[in-house]
Design a protein around this motif. Structure first.
Motif, PDB file in Angstrom:
ATOM      1  N   GLN A  46      84.039 -41.664  21.187  1.00  0.00           N
ATOM      2  CA  GLN A  46      84.758 -40.584  21.889  1.00  0.00           C
ATOM      3  C   GLN A  46      84.303 -40.493  23.336  1.00  0.00           C
ATOM      4  O   GLN A  46      83.267 -41.050  23.706  1.00  0.00           O
ATOM      5  CB  GLN A  46      84.534 -39.248  21.190  1.00  0.00           C
ATOM      6  CG  GLN A  46      83.094 -38.831  21.126  1.00  0.00           C
ATOM      7  CD  GLN A  46      82.925 -37.483  20.431  1.00  0.00           C
ATOM      8  OE1 GLN A  46      83.571 -36.502  20.775  1.00  0.00           O
ATOM      9  NE2 GLN A  46      82.066 -37.438  19.438  1.00  0.00           N
ATOM     10  N   SER A  47      85.091 -39.779  24.140  1.00  0.00           N
ATOM     11  CA  SER A  47      84.692 -39.571  25.532  1.00  0.00           C
ATOM     12  C   SER A  47      83.584 -38.528  25.567  1.00  0.00           C
ATOM     13  O   SER A  47      83.510 -37.637  24.718  1.00  0.00           O
ATOM     14  CB  SER A  47      85.884 -39.123  26.374  1.00  0.00           C
ATOM     15  OG  SER A  47      86.326 -37.858  25.971  1.00  0.00           O
ATOM     16  N   SER A  49      81.940 -37.747  29.112  1.00  0.00           N
ATOM     17  CA  SER A  49      81.897 -37.165  30.454  1.00  0.00           C
ATOM     18  C   SER A  49      82.954 -37.831  31.321  1.00  0.00           C
ATOM     19  O   SER A  49      83.200 -39.038  31.194  1.00  0.00           O
ATOM     20  CB  SER A  49      80.494 -37.402  31.041  1.00  0.00           C
ATOM     21  OG  SER A  49      80.499 -37.247  32.438  1.00  0.00           O
ATOM     22  N   LEU A  50      83.565 -37.016  32.193  1.00  0.00           N
ATOM     23  CA  LEU A  50      84.604 -37.530  33.097  1.00  0.00           C
ATOM     24  C   LEU A  50      83.982 -38.060  34.388  1.00  0.00           C
ATOM     25  O   LEU A  50      84.386 -39.098  34.909  1.00  0.00           O
ATOM     26  CB  LEU A  50      85.580 -36.380  33.398  1.00  0.00           C
ATOM     27  CG  LEU A  50      86.949 -36.697  33.955  1.00  0.00           C
ATOM     28  CD1 LEU A  50      87.703 -37.657  33.054  1.00  0.00           C
ATOM     29  CD2 LEU A  50      87.739 -35.394  34.107  1.00  0.00           C
ATOM     30  N   ASP A  51      83.011 -37.328  34.926  1.00  0.00           N
ATOM     31  CA  ASP A  51      82.376 -37.718  36.185  1.00  0.00           C
ATOM     32  C   ASP A  51      80.871 -37.501  36.083  1.00  0.00           C
ATOM     33  O   ASP A  51      80.409 -36.365  36.226  1.00  0.00           O
ATOM     34  CB  ASP A  51      82.962 -36.888  37.331  1.00  0.00           C
ATOM     35  CG  ASP A  51      82.433 -37.337  38.694  1.00  0.00           C
ATOM     36  OD1 ASP A  51      81.820 -38.424  38.763  1.00  0.00           O
ATOM     37  OD2 ASP A  51      82.624 -36.579  39.668  1.00  0.00           O
ATOM     38  N   PRO A  53      82.050 -41.287  34.363  1.00  0.00           N
ATOM     39  CA  PRO A  53      82.795 -41.603  33.143  1.00  0.00           C
ATOM     40  C   PRO A  53      81.868 -42.181  32.072  1.00  0.00           C
ATOM     41  O   PRO A  53      81.335 -43.287  32.221  1.00  0.00           O
ATOM     42  CB  PRO A  53      83.822 -42.635  33.606  1.00  0.00           C
ATOM     43  CG  PRO A  53      83.241 -43.245  34.836  1.00  0.00           C
ATOM     44  CD  PRO A  53      82.363 -42.215  35.462  1.00  0.00           C
ATOM     45  N   VAL A  55      81.151 -42.558  27.648  1.00  0.00           N
ATOM     46  CA  VAL A  55      81.618 -42.466  26.267  1.00  0.00           C
ATOM     47  C   VAL A  55      80.393 -42.452  25.359  1.00  0.00           C
ATOM     48  O   VAL A  55      79.277 -42.761  25.798  1.00  0.00           O
ATOM     49  CB  VAL A  55      82.540 -43.650  25.895  1.00  0.00           C
ATOM     50  CG1 VAL A  55      83.869 -43.553  26.603  1.00  0.00           C
ATOM     51  CG2 VAL A  55      81.847 -44.980  26.171  1.00  0.00           C
ATOM     52  N   CYS A 123      82.364 -51.316  28.746  1.00  0.00           N
ATOM     53  CA  CYS A 123      81.260 -50.374  28.945  1.00  0.00           C
ATOM     54  C   CYS A 123      79.925 -51.074  29.163  1.00  0.00           C
ATOM     55  O   CYS A 123      79.754 -52.248  28.815  1.00  0.00           O
ATOM     56  CB  CYS A 123      81.092 -49.498  27.697  1.00  0.00           C
ATOM     57  SG  CYS A 123      82.565 -48.582  27.221  1.00  0.00           S
ATOM     58  N   GLU A 140      78.334 -46.147  29.996  1.00  0.00           N
ATOM     59  CA  GLU A 140      79.152 -45.947  31.194  1.00  0.00           C
ATOM     60  C   GLU A 140      80.438 -46.763  31.064  1.00  0.00           C
ATOM     61  O   GLU A 140      80.392 -47.919  30.624  1.00  0.00           O
ATOM     62  CB  GLU A 140      78.358 -46.435  32.414  1.00  0.00           C
ATOM     63  CG  GLU A 140      79.102 -46.326  33.714  1.00  0.00           C
ATOM     64  CD  GLU A 140      78.348 -47.011  34.853  1.00  0.00           C
ATOM     65  OE1 GLU A 140      77.299 -47.637  34.592  1.00  0.00           O
ATOM     66  OE2 GLU A 140      78.829 -46.928  35.987  1.00  0.00           O
TER      67      GLU A 140
END
Ligand SMILES: Cc1cc2nc3c(=O)[nH]c(=O)nc-3n(C[C@H](O)[C@H](O)[C@H](O)COP(=O)(O)O)c2cc1C
Length: 167
Positions: A46-47, A49-51, A53, A55, A123, A140
């Motif tokens: 799953q994800s 963090s966006l910034d 990025p 998983v 990643c 990352e």
């Protein structure tokens, strides 16, 4: 980390947690030295963090494939498509050459990307955390691309398809 004493029967835990539908994702890399492809199926991708990025997914401490992928430091996550049951079965087996009957191509880092997947996410491993009998992997995202079709879904111990909502 201090863990509570387990009082829940493992089979019951799996039965109830299995009500949470998940995607089916192949995490795969190339073993340094031999260059052999290695990987496994995870339902925990799953994800995070966006910034930046990021998983995450969790791997059983007993996994034979994860130490090989970890050694590569890079991996590709292939989110399987509806109909890729055979890929799921091959990549969730133990031992034998899981990739022998699969079609895959290489990421820029050489990680195996499953052909026909619903999405690919390349990643680099940044951290591993203790998580009971699993390891929580934080990675990352280097680049990512959506494929077509629909996702494969795992729910209550079975593989199935995603149904589009009716208007
Ligand atoms: C739908 C599905 C989801 C799975 N999710 C995970 C997971 O999140 N973490 C994990 O360690 N194993 C998970 N597994 C089991 C591994 O895929 C399997 O134990 C692994 O491939 C064993 O091979 P290895 O010893 O070569 O790693 C899952 C299996 C299936 C079929």
């Amino acid at each position: 980390m201090t863990l509570p004493t387990a009082t829940i029967e493992p089979r019951y835990f799996r039965d109830v947690i299995g009500h949470l539908p998940t995607g089916v994702t192949v995490v795969a890399g190339r073993e340094p030295g031999t260059g052999s492809p290695a990987g496994l199926v995870v339902g925990t991708f799953q994800s995070l963090s966006l910034d930046p990025p990021l998983v995450t997914f969790s791997v059983a401490a007993t996994s034979g494939s994860w130490p090989k992928v970890r050694a590569a430091r890079h991996f590709s996550a292939s989110v399987l498509s509806d109909g890729q049951h055979d890929v799921c079965h091959a990549m969730s087996s133990r031992g034998a050459d899981k990739f022998a009957a699969l079609n895959w191509h290489e990421s820029i880092e050489g990680s195996p990307q499953i052909a026909g997947a619903h999405a690919w996410i390349d990643c680099a491993v940044v951290q591993e955390l203790e998580g009971g009998d699993h390891v929580i992997v934080v990675a990352e995202v280097l680049r990512l691309q959506a494929g077509g079709g629909r996702p494969l879904i795992f729910h209550r111990g079975s593989l199935g398809g995603y149904r589009e909502p009716t208007p």
